[in-house]
Every structure is written in C-alpha cells, then in structure tokens.
Design an enzyme around this catalytic site. Structure first.
Site, PDB file in Angstrom:
ATOM      1  CG  ASP A 498      -2.028   1.194   1.269  1.00 18.05           C
ATOM      2  OD1 ASP A 498      -2.494   1.496   0.354  1.00 18.05           O
ATOM      3  OD2 ASP A 498      -1.692   1.837   2.281  1.00 18.05           O
ATOM      4  CG  ASP A 716      -2.162   2.255   6.799  1.00 13.15           C
ATOM      5  OD1 ASP A 716      -3.023   1.378   6.578  1.00 13.15           O
ATOM      6  OD2 ASP A 716      -2.721   3.358   6.518  1.00 13.15           O
ATOM      7  CG  ASP A 720      -3.916  -1.107   3.814  1.00 16.37           C
ATOM      8  OD1 ASP A 720      -2.984  -0.564   4.262  1.00 16.37           O
ATOM      9  OD2 ASP A 720      -4.389  -0.669   2.798  1.00 16.37           O
TER      10      ASP A 720
END
Length: 842
Positions: A498, A716, A720
């Site tokens: 990400d 993080d 996600d």
C-alpha cells in the site's frame, strides 16, 4: 483464565503427549498447549474449579518438575487503582504545646472522619504523637499543617507514606516464579555413571583389562534408575517413549553380557538431556528477555495529595497520571502531558536511537525514559493491553503455532518409530530359531535398531529452528505469528505495498488550496475543515493543520449532520441543510461536477497530480465545486533501497494506491518502480481483487516439484484489512500496526521498511535450516543402520550418533539467533531522531 507453567523435565515431543494425558482429564481444563523447546505449558482453565497449584501438583506427581510462572486466578483477582482503604503510621514530636494530652482533641476537631484518620496516640512523657492515617486522602505533611494551624509546634519523625510503597501491601503483585535464565545441572549419579563407563571402555584393550567390562554394570546401576522410573510411569499411562526404548536397549545389552555397551547407552542418554538444555538455553533466555520487557511497577500520581504511590503496573487503570523518572520504564501506553525527554524504544522496535518525547507525544509501555527529565504520562491503555504486552503475548503464542512442516515431521516420526521398533522386535526374537550364534548377533542389531528408532533429533529439528528465528525477529521489533509464517516468508515471490503510510511516511501537508467560486478562500476553508474534523484519515489532519496555519478554525456557527464515508471516494455531509462533498476526482466525475470546472482549473489539478500530490475537491449543493486542494506525503528514505534489494532477490514488487495515475507514477518513479508495477486509482475492493487474483494465480501454478510462490501484502493496517487478510503473508506497520498486531501475520513495531529485507532473508534461512536438520537426522540414522546390518556398528556408536545428531541439529537451529552484539551492529537505522505526536488526552 490462562496459567503458565515451566516444566523442567520436558525434552521432546513424547513428554508433550504425556503432559496432555495428565492435564486434559482434570476437571476445569479447557485447552492445553506445550512448547517443548522453551519448556513452557499454557493451560486455559476455570480458576474456580481448578487452581494452577493443582495443575502443577498433578504434573509433579509424575516427577515433571513443574513450577507456576503465571497464575490466572491471581491475575484475575488483581485490584486496580490506588487503594482508598489503607492506613499507615506517622510519628511526630510535639515541640511546643502546654497541654499535650489535648492534641488528639485538636486533631479530631480538624479531621473528624475515621476513614481518613483512624487513631491518634500521644505519649505525654516523651511528647511523641502517633497517627494512623489514610495516605490516599491525608499525608503526614498535611497533619503537620493541621497541628500548626492550632498553634501546636511539631517536627515530623517518620512518614508512613513517604516512599509511596504503602499500596503494595494491599495488592497482589503477579510474580513469575521461574524465569528461563537457568542452567543445566549434571547430577552426581550421571557423573559417576560416566566415569564407570570410561573405565569399562578400557576392557577393549584386552588381556587383564578385559575384567574392567564389569565396571560397566556400576555405570548402569548409577544411570539407569531415573530412566527406568520414567519408563515405568510412561508404560503405566499406556504410552511408549524414548525412555522405554533406552531401558529395553540397556536391559538387552546386559542380558547379552555387553556391559560396556549397556553403560554407553545409559550414560550418553542420561547426559543428553543436560546437553540439549545447554544447547537451547540461548533461545529460552532470549524469549525470557522479551517477556521481561513487561514493566513491574508504576509510580502513580495521587489525584488528591499529588504524591507518588507505587503500584503494580498491571493495576494502573486508563486515564491515570504516572511519573516516569530518568531510567524508569513507562508502565502502560499513554500520552505525555508534562516534561521533555528522550525515550529508548529499542526493546520494542529494535531501533537504538532515542526518540524525543514532549507534551502530546505517545509513549509505549515497556520503553525507558533515558533523558534527563521526568515525564508525566496519562495512560491510554492498561498494562495488559499495551503494545509490549501484545508483543509478549504474540511471541508466546507464536511458539505454539505449529507449521505444516512440523506437523509432517511429527506424523512421519509417529509412523517411522513403531515400524522400526517392530522390526527390532523381530530381529530380537525370530533369529533365535536358527541358532544361538545367529540369535545373539541379531539381538545386538535389534538393540542398535531400537536406539536408532529414537526420533528426538528428527522431532526437535523443526521447532528449535522456529523458536530461534522467532526470538531473533522479536529482538528486532518484528512480531511473527508462528513457524508457518516464517516458512511462508521464505517463499515470498511477490510483494504488494500500500502506498500511504507504508512506502510513504503517511504524514501529509497541505501544499495547495484554491477557491474556485464566489465564496472567499476563508469561507471555503471553513467548510473544508468542518467536513474533515470528524474524519480520522491522515489527509484530514493535514487539511485542518494547513487551515490553522492560515488562522482558519473549525466554525462553530455551522451545523454538520449525516457525515458519511464514501469508500474509495471521500466523504459527504449536510451543512446547514446543504449537501457538501469532499473527495477525489472519481467522486466528482460520478456526481457530474468535474466537467463543470474550467479548463484552467482542470489543468491545475493535472499539474498537481503530475508533481506527486494527492488532489481533492469540495463542492456545495447548488454551487458545484467551490475549492480544490493538493496534499503531499513524503516518501520514506529507505523505500528505494528496500524495493531494489527485494528485486535483487527475485521478488516482484507492486504498489497499490487510490491516487490518480500521474501522482502514483510520480511516487513509483521515486522508489524505482516501472509503470507496470504501479496500480493506481484503486478502490478498497480493487485492492482485495488484486491480492485475491495474485494468490489464485500462484496456487494454480504450484507444482510439487516447484517451490511455493507466496504473495505478501504490506499495509498500515487501518484501511487495508480485507486485502491483508487474503494475502499468504500479511505485514502491518506504521500508524495502524498496534491496532492490526493481533490480526496480521507479521507486525513491524516501528515503520522501518528495511526489516522486510531481513524478514525475507530470515524466512529463507529457516527453510534451509529445516531441510538441513531433517536431512541430517535421517541420513545419520540410515548410515548407522547400514553399519548395523553389515555387523560393523555397536550400541555405543549408535547412541553417540543419536545424541550427537540431536545436539548438532539443535545448534544448527540456534545459529539463527544472533548475539546481542550482532543485533546492535546490524540495527536497521535510517531515520534520525523522530517525534511522534498525538492529540492531548484529557
């Protein structure tokens, strides 16, 4: 609750089965988990039905040497907060007062409550005043002031609450009775057994020395009783373990009058437990050091008297003010409300550079104030819910999470051992039908086969490697859920990152803002800050902070209602009855507002995106788009190096982001990714679909002769979670790491991406070490078996090879555990001292 036990006599998986058979039938036991390497047993049980002492007693009846490390009942009964019903004794000397006998009356008038001042005693001759008072409400200095207010001059002789330790007498401190910092002790009978065996070996010289073989019987007499006792207890439980094998091998050798051989089996097997304990002590001690990160006590600030009261860290409730002096550990996670200092977080994150902390900074329990100033911290979590407690709990649980390889080895041993034993039994019986000479020869071969059948080296080869690797990772601030994920990391061939908070720092700054309507800049900014105020995304904080820099505050005269998150697009709400939207270009294209922007403004948006900024817009119902803005996020210093290092190891790298393509490509170029490796303008469900497809493709391509190709997702942990859950290995880091610690497979306790390189290297070393250990164990047994059938092997050579193989695979697994010096030399540090801020906690 869960109680922990240290069981000294665990040496291999056979003891684990025995412990299960003893503890599981006890009423009140829910689950039991045994870690053979660390010799820790975890038991979940009903504390009102079965106590930890009862469980330890049941194991000690079978001579397992069990000690209670953590009693669940004691933990559950722990009081929290400062006791308000405790009394201490303080004494004063009455210096100047004519009527000493009336002092009690004066004090009772000033302090009438018995819950605050229990008794007052006066020695008229010595003029000594003794007061039993509640230090929570009343201090000795306060009593002195009360005396002075009534013209009674006094001096304080002793203050019962001065050291702040008075509360501990009212609270039970959880104490770990046994720590893993122990040494293996070789008992006197084993030493004598060894001496006698070495003397009996001289019989091989021949001649007059041959009579020394009878000294081997003394060796057996000294060493065999403990083995025989264990074997008897095992057989009584209708089990069969390595102690039974060695007993039968020894008895068989004595029956054949091979006394030296019998002595070799007895002594070498007896000493193998101590040698194995020494070999694995570094792993146990490393795990013990992690457990001892948990703070023991806290210096709590009394909200009434403002004095320091010492409590067990586990008794500190949320919202309590604690004092952390220089050299003290922070007892719980919290927010600094007073003081400026530096905090050593190396025991939690692996980074040795101290971190600056001041008012508004978050601190983690278990870290140490190594600056020159006291910090006052307001706790935001209890000790059991702090980051260090979660780290300890996950490391403990990780040791018990068995991988498929470990289960496969155990299943193989479960089949291999009885087959070999059956073959040995046939060797010891059938050949006698063909004559005594053949019978004797085959009995010796059968006895050697019994020794070779011992699966200790094979069984220990896998878990000892996992424990060493898990401890090594934890020392660097990497929490891995278990051996299965260690192996999976070694087979990772694709990593999806990400962007926000992972490849970038996740600390945004408002770079551009323009009003594109008849409303003033300040007015549009007020609407924007009001919309962002309830949101938790880093972008929202950046916008509010940027507006504050222009002296624009969140307006109080506007009414915000129906605040709604639009996944992958932005937010919507009603302000004074008008629908307001804030979000990305995708949102406004869907609403049909974006095409209404002038070409100049659209070109500006494109320019901002090309420079790597995250572009956003705001619209007000009836007015269309009224403002546009751009925020930037700094790429982590180590991102480019990490991407290059992972690519060198043959790992494919992808970046997933919801940003516009120009902005995403700009970030990708900075870290060395091609346009094909950057996946932009993704909704959360698009990220999930990408990971699901990648995992599925690799599964379809999997063949038994090919190595596994696993997919890792690094995020993080905030937004996600669905994508992380689908990946073969999920890694949480950054702002959401603490929250995602229990959900992700791997957690980085800080935000250093270089640890990913170390993780993949560690995973590959784990796989290689396990293959080496299993192969060596099997080849060693095969070679000895070959010599046995060729008539070239002896019992003592078989037992030496068995014990030697066990020690060698143990030491080979231990090589994954670095020395403390090596950890310091290889600290993964790329960032200077950083400062972490949080909102002030009230």
């Amino acid at each position: 609750g869960r109680s922990h036990f240290f069981v000294e006599k665990i040496c291999c998986a056979s003891e684990a089965r025995a412990i299960n058979s003893i503890v599981k039938p006890l009423e009140g036991v829910l689950t039991i988990t045994v870690n053979t390497t660390s010799k820790i047993v975890y038991v979940d049980h009903h504390v009102d039905i079965l106590s930890a002492a009862d469980i330890a007693g049941a194991l000690n009846q079978e001579q397992f040497g069990c000690h209670v490390k953590k009693d669940a009942a004691q933990t559950m009964a722990q009081r929290t907060g400062i006791p308000t019903d405790c009394f201490v004794k303080s004494t004063f000397e009455i210096i100047e007062f004519e009527k000493a006998d009336s002092v009690e009356g004066f004090l009772r008038t000033e302090i009438p409550d018995d819950h605050i001042m229990k008794t007052v005693e006066i020695d008229s001759v010595k003029k000594i005043l003794t007061v039993h008072h509640n230090p929570y409400y009343l201090t000795a200095s306060s009593i002195k002031k009360h005396l002075e207010s009534t013209a009674i001059k006094s001096s304080l002789l002793s203050d019962g609450g001065a050291d702040g330790m008075w509360a501990l007498s009212q609270m039970s401190e959880p104490v770990e009775e046994i720590l893993e910092q122990h040494r293996a002790i070789v008992r006197w009978n084993i030493i004598l057994s060894g001496i006698c065996w070495m003397l009996s070996m001289l019989s091989y010289i021949g001649g007059k020395w041959i009579y020394l073989k009878y000294v081997g019987l003394l060796s057996v007499a000294f060493g065999l009783p403990p083995i025989a006792l264990k074997a008897y207890r095992t057989l009584r439980r209708l089990h069969f373990d390595v102690n039974c094998m060695m007993l039968f091998a020894t008895v068989g050798a004595v029956a054949l009058q091979e006394f030296t051989e019998a002595a070799a089996v007895t002594f070498l097997f007896s000493i193998s437990e101590a040698l194995e304990s020494i070999a694995t002590s570094r792993a146990r001690n490393a795990l013990s050091a992690i457990v001892q990160l948990r703070p023991d006590r806290a210096s709590v600030i009394n909200p009434i008297t403002k004095q320091i009261v010492v409590l067990p860290a586990s008794a500190v409730p949320i919202g309590t003010l604690v004092s952390v002096k220089t050299g003290d550990k922070v007892p719980c996670d919290g927010c600094v409300v007073e003081g400026q200092s530096t905090v050593d977080e190396s025991n939690l994150t692996g980074e040795s550079i101290p971190v600056k902390k001041g008012p508004g900074s978050m601190v983690s329990g278990g870290t140490t104030n190594n600056g020159a100033t006291q910090l006052v911290v307001q706790t935001t979590a209890t000790a059991d819910q702090s980051a260090v407690a979660k780290l300890i709990r996950l490391v403990e649980e990780a040791q018990t999470n068995r991988s498929e390889t470990e289960k496969l080895v155990d299943r193989f041993a479960a089949v291999y051992t009885p087959i070999v034993l059956l073959a040995a039994l046939c060797m010891c019986t059938i050949p006698w039908a063909f004559g005594n000479e053949k019978g004797r020869a085959w009995v010796m071969t059968g006895l050697i086969t019994i020794v070779i059948a011992c699966p200790c080296a094979l069984i220990i080869s896998t878990p000892v490697t996992y424990v060493a690797a898990l401890a090594a990772a934890a020392q660097r601030g990497i929490v891995i859920k278990g051996g299965a994920y260690l192996e999976a990391m070694g087979s990772v061939k694709e990593i999806a990152f990400d962007k926000t908070g992972t490849l970038t720092e996740g600390v945004f700054a408002l770079l551009h803002f323009e009003s594109v309507s008849s409303r003033s800049r300040k007015e549009v900014l007020e609407y924007l800050t009001l919309m962002e105020s309830p949101a938790s995304h880093p972008l929202s904080h950046a916008i509010i902070k940027g507006a504050a820099n222009e002296q624009v505050k969140i307006p109080k005269d506007l009414s915000l209602q129906n605040h709604t998150l639009l996944p992958g697009e932005g937010i919507a709400a009603d302000i004074d009855g008008k629908k307001v939207h804030v979000g990305n270009i995708r949102l406004f294209k869907r609403l049909g507002y974006y095409d209404e922007l002038s070409k100049t403004n659209r070109d500006t948006v494109e320019e901002w995106a090309q420079s790597g900024g995250t572009v956003g817009l705001i619209s007000i119902e009836g007015e269309g788009i009224t403002g546009m803005f751009s925020v930037t996020d700094k790429v982590r210093d180590e991102s480019k190096f990490v991407v290059a290092a992972l690519k060198e190891r043959g790992i494919s790298i992808k970046m997933l982001t919801g940003d516009l393509t120009p902005a995403a490509l700009c970030i990708g170029k900075q870290i060395g990714l091609s346009s094909e490796d950057v996946k932009s303008q993704l909704l959360p469900e698009d990220k999930v679909e990408f990971i699901a497809n990648a995992v599925q493709v690799n599964k379809k391509q999997k063949r038994w002769w090919k190595s596994t190709r696993n997919v890792m997702m690094v995020g993080d942990g905030v937004n996600d979670a669905p994508a992380l859950a689908l990946a073969d290995v999920s890694v949480a880091m950054g702002e959401g790491a603490a929250l995602a610690m229990e959900a992700s497979d791997v957690t980085l306790m800080d935000s250093n991406l270089e640890k990913l390189v170390y993780m993949t290297q560690l995973g590959r070393r784990v796989i290689r070490t396990i293959v080496e250990n299993v192969t060596f164990s099997l080849v060693t047994k095969a070679i000895v078996m070959g010599f046995a059938f060729a008539g070239r092997a002896s019992l003592w050579a078989a037992i030496v090879s068995d014990v030697g193989a066990m020690l060698l695979v143990t030491l080979n697994g231990m090589k994954l555990l670095p020395s403390s010096r090596k950890v310091r030399e290889n600290d993964l540090l790329v960032s200077p001292v950083r400062e972490e801020n949080c909102e002030h906690v009230v």
